[in-house]
Design a protein around this motif. Structure first.
Motif, mmCIF file in Angstrom:
data_model
loop_
_atom_site.group_PDB
_atom_site.id
_atom_site.type_symbol
_atom_site.label_atom_id
_atom_site.label_comp_id
_atom_site.label_asym_id
_atom_site.label_seq_id
_atom_site.Cartn_x
_atom_site.Cartn_y
_atom_site.Cartn_z
ATOM 1 N N THR A 31 0.834 -1.192 0.000
ATOM 2 C CA THR A 31 0.000 0.000 0.000
ATOM 3 C C THR A 31 0.873 1.247 0.000
ATOM 4 O O THR A 31 2.104 1.169 0.011
ATOM 5 C CB THR A 31 -0.973 -0.020 1.199
ATOM 6 N N ASP A 32 0.217 2.412 -0.061
ATOM 7 C CA ASP A 32 0.944 3.681 -0.035
ATOM 8 C C ASP A 32 0.319 4.600 1.000
ATOM 9 O O ASP A 32 -0.635 4.226 1.698
ATOM 10 C CB ASP A 32 0.978 4.328 -1.429
ATOM 11 N N PHE A 33 0.850 5.818 1.119
ATOM 12 C CA PHE A 33 0.384 6.727 2.156
ATOM 13 C C PHE A 33 -1.097 7.074 1.997
ATOM 14 O O PHE A 33 -1.819 7.248 2.982
ATOM 15 C CB PHE A 33 1.216 8.009 2.158
ATOM 16 N N GLU A 34 -1.569 7.160 0.744
ATOM 17 C CA GLU A 34 -2.961 7.539 0.495
ATOM 18 C C GLU A 34 -3.934 6.447 0.924
ATOM 19 O O GLU A 34 -5.051 6.739 1.374
ATOM 20 C CB GLU A 34 -3.165 7.845 -0.995
ATOM 21 N N GLY A 39 -5.283 -0.515 3.535
ATOM 22 C CA GLY A 39 -4.267 -1.560 3.486
ATOM 23 C C GLY A 39 -4.065 -2.239 4.830
ATOM 24 O O GLY A 39 -3.966 -3.472 4.910
ATOM 25 N N ARG A 40 -4.037 -1.437 5.881
ATOM 26 C CA ARG A 40 -3.835 -2.005 7.227
ATOM 27 C C ARG A 40 -5.047 -2.830 7.662
ATOM 28 O O ARG A 40 -4.896 -3.855 8.343
ATOM 29 C CB ARG A 40 -3.543 -0.899 8.230
ATOM 30 N N LEU A 41 -6.249 -2.404 7.293
ATOM 31 C CA LEU A 41 -7.438 -3.181 7.639
ATOM 32 C C LEU A 41 -7.443 -4.526 6.922
ATOM 33 O O LEU A 41 -7.827 -5.549 7.500
ATOM 34 C CB LEU A 41 -8.697 -2.384 7.296
ATOM 35 N N VAL A 42 -7.010 -4.539 5.656
ATOM 36 C CA VAL A 42 -6.897 -5.807 4.935
ATOM 37 C C VAL A 42 -5.828 -6.682 5.589
ATOM 38 O O VAL A 42 -6.028 -7.882 5.814
ATOM 39 C CB VAL A 42 -6.583 -5.564 3.449
ATOM 40 N N ILE A 81 0.418 -14.432 -3.070
ATOM 41 C CA ILE A 81 -0.629 -13.461 -3.394
ATOM 42 C C ILE A 81 -0.142 -12.081 -2.993
ATOM 43 O O ILE A 81 0.381 -11.904 -1.890
ATOM 44 C CB ILE A 81 -1.943 -13.775 -2.636
ATOM 45 N N CYS A 82 -0.279 -11.097 -3.889
ATOM 46 C CA CYS A 82 0.098 -9.721 -3.560
ATOM 47 C C CYS A 82 -1.083 -8.805 -3.841
ATOM 48 O O CYS A 82 -1.574 -8.732 -4.977
ATOM 49 C CB CYS A 82 1.309 -9.279 -4.382
ATOM 50 N N PHE A 83 -1.557 -8.116 -2.804
ATOM 51 C CA PHE A 83 -2.593 -7.097 -2.955
ATOM 52 C C PHE A 83 -1.921 -5.739 -3.098
ATOM 53 O O PHE A 83 -1.151 -5.326 -2.220
ATOM 54 C CB PHE A 83 -3.526 -7.075 -1.743
ATOM 55 N N CYS A 84 -2.202 -5.031 -4.197
ATOM 56 C CA CYS A 84 -1.661 -3.694 -4.430
ATOM 57 C C CYS A 84 -2.770 -2.684 -4.165
ATOM 58 O O CYS A 84 -3.572 -2.372 -5.053
ATOM 59 C CB CYS A 84 -1.140 -3.565 -5.853
ATOM 60 N N ILE A 85 -2.822 -2.206 -2.930
ATOM 61 C CA ILE A 85 -3.887 -1.282 -2.503
ATOM 62 C C ILE A 85 -3.280 0.112 -2.492
ATOM 63 O O ILE A 85 -2.772 0.601 -1.483
ATOM 64 C CB ILE A 85 -4.427 -1.692 -1.117
ATOM 65 N N MET A 109 -5.770 -2.955 -6.702
ATOM 66 C CA MET A 109 -6.974 -2.275 -6.206
ATOM 67 C C MET A 109 -6.734 -0.760 -6.180
ATOM 68 O O MET A 109 -6.847 -0.120 -5.141
ATOM 69 C CB MET A 109 -7.336 -2.811 -4.817
ATOM 70 N N PRO A 110 -6.403 -0.171 -7.340
ATOM 71 C CA PRO A 110 -6.016 1.245 -7.354
ATOM 72 C C PRO A 110 -7.167 2.184 -7.020
ATOM 73 O O PRO A 110 -8.257 2.086 -7.583
ATOM 74 C CB PRO A 110 -5.551 1.454 -8.804
ATOM 75 N N GLY A 111 -6.929 3.085 -6.075
ATOM 76 C CA GLY A 111 -7.908 4.099 -5.729
ATOM 77 C C GLY A 111 -9.107 3.595 -4.952
ATOM 78 O O GLY A 111 -10.086 4.323 -4.771
ATOM 79 N N ILE A 112 -9.065 2.365 -4.455
ATOM 80 C CA ILE A 112 -10.215 1.814 -3.757
ATOM 81 C C ILE A 112 -10.539 2.640 -2.513
ATOM 82 O O ILE A 112 -9.640 3.163 -1.837
ATOM 83 C CB ILE A 112 -9.994 0.333 -3.395
#
Length: 318
Positions: A31-34, A39-42, A81-85, A109-112
């Motif tokens: 995940t990123d700062f935005e 990301g942390r909840l997932v 498995i890699c989630f890109c949030i 999952m861009p911009g979710i």
């Protein structure tokens, strides 16, 4: 109810229905700062579900299609498995492609948003999404040409050459090692040929990096290249794409998720049932030849579409 309690059953269902995981996989949540909160909840949900999971935080990319740092790209390859949030899409990056080639399921999952995660497209019946998506993908692969009519009186026509290109099915269901795509999902798409792709299309939905359009934006394409875009939002699109290969037509897609909404977030917008989207920029990762470092989608809500001679969408109705 806490946010974690809300996320936990959604993530549990996602791992079973969409990712087809059994519990012994190694999962990386990137995940990123935005998008750190989601990301942390997932990540926390996956830990509660006893998955072996790592959390990776990077600086927010400046645009969709920009590569992640090399260290993160390397870590993506080590995961099952890699989630890109992330705020911006990693879907059309070399990092995603190379991770998939090593066997990683890469779920972008861009911009979710929180709302999108708990409502809308994530709640779709993905068995139905998968069936319709595969049907459209077969039609795209078998075709040489697409015609799109837009505007109140269908006055604008865009012709897209897809000869010798294969359709891609983004079903939101990732059964095999190396499978990749968006989640939420539901689209059939293809990389066009530049030659003999020309005409005009009215964008009345949304544009990646801009959001829902305030007034429809008229795009003009010549020889597969975007040569003009109307209004202030059209000017912004041209600026984001740059002067080079970013203006080459990169994708045509049809949305197949009847739970998706057009909200201004491209991740969900381009999946909405009955919409179509075209993108400009990179398509090297899905059968094209363009490597532009940018990929921006433009969504139209009520088009009429012909794949070869078959009319598959009429004024937004499939």
């Amino acid at each position: 109810m806490s946010q974690l309690n809300t996320f936990l059953p959604i993530v549990k269902n996602m791992m079973k229905q969409n990712v087809c995981a059994f519990g012994d996989e190694y999962v990386v949540v990137l995940t990123d700062f935005e998008k750190e909160e989601i990301g942390r909840l997932v990540f926390d949900s996956l830990c509660k579900l006893s998955f072996k999971t790592d959390f990776v935080l990077m600086q927010t990319r400046s645009r969709s299609g920009e590569e992640p740092p090399a260290t993160i790209a390397a870590m993506m390859k080590t995961a099952d498995i890699c989630f890109c949030i992330c705020q911006h899409s990693l879907t059309h990056t070399k990092a995603k492609k190379e991770a998939s080639q090593t066997g990683t399921k890469v779920i972008t999952m861009p911009g979710i948003t929180m709302d999108m995660f708990t409502e809308g497209a994530m709640k779709a019946d993905y068995e139905k999404v998968e069936k319709l998506t595969n049907l459209f993908t077969e039609k795209l692969t078998a075709s040489d040409k697409i015609r799109i009519q837009t505007g109140q009186d269908n006055e604008y026509l865009l012709t897209i050459n897809i000869k010798n290109r294969e359709g891609i099915n983004s079903t939101g269901v990732f059964k095999n090692n190396g499978a990749s795509g968006n989640l939420p999902s539901g689209e059939s798409y293809i990389a066009p040929q530049l030659e003999n792709s020309f005409g005009e299309i009215l964008i009345d939905g949304s544009i990646a990096g801009i959001g829902k359009v305030s007034t429809p934006v008229l795009l003009k394409v010549e020889n597969g290249r975007l040569v003009s875009a109307s209004g202030s939002e059209g000017e912004k699109l041209l600026e984001l794409l740059g002067e080079g290969d970013g203006r080459c037509i990169a994708e045509f897609g049809i949305g197949t998720n009847n739970a998706a909404r057009v909200t201004g977030n491209i991740l969900e917008d381009e999946k909405a049932y009955g919409t179509i989207h075209i993108a400009f920029g990179s398509n090297l990762t899905f059968g094209g030849t363009i490597d532009a470092g940018v990929h921006l989608d433009c969504v139209t809500k009520k088009p009429s579409v012909w794949i070869s001679s078959e009319k598959v969408v009429e004024n937004g109705t499939v």
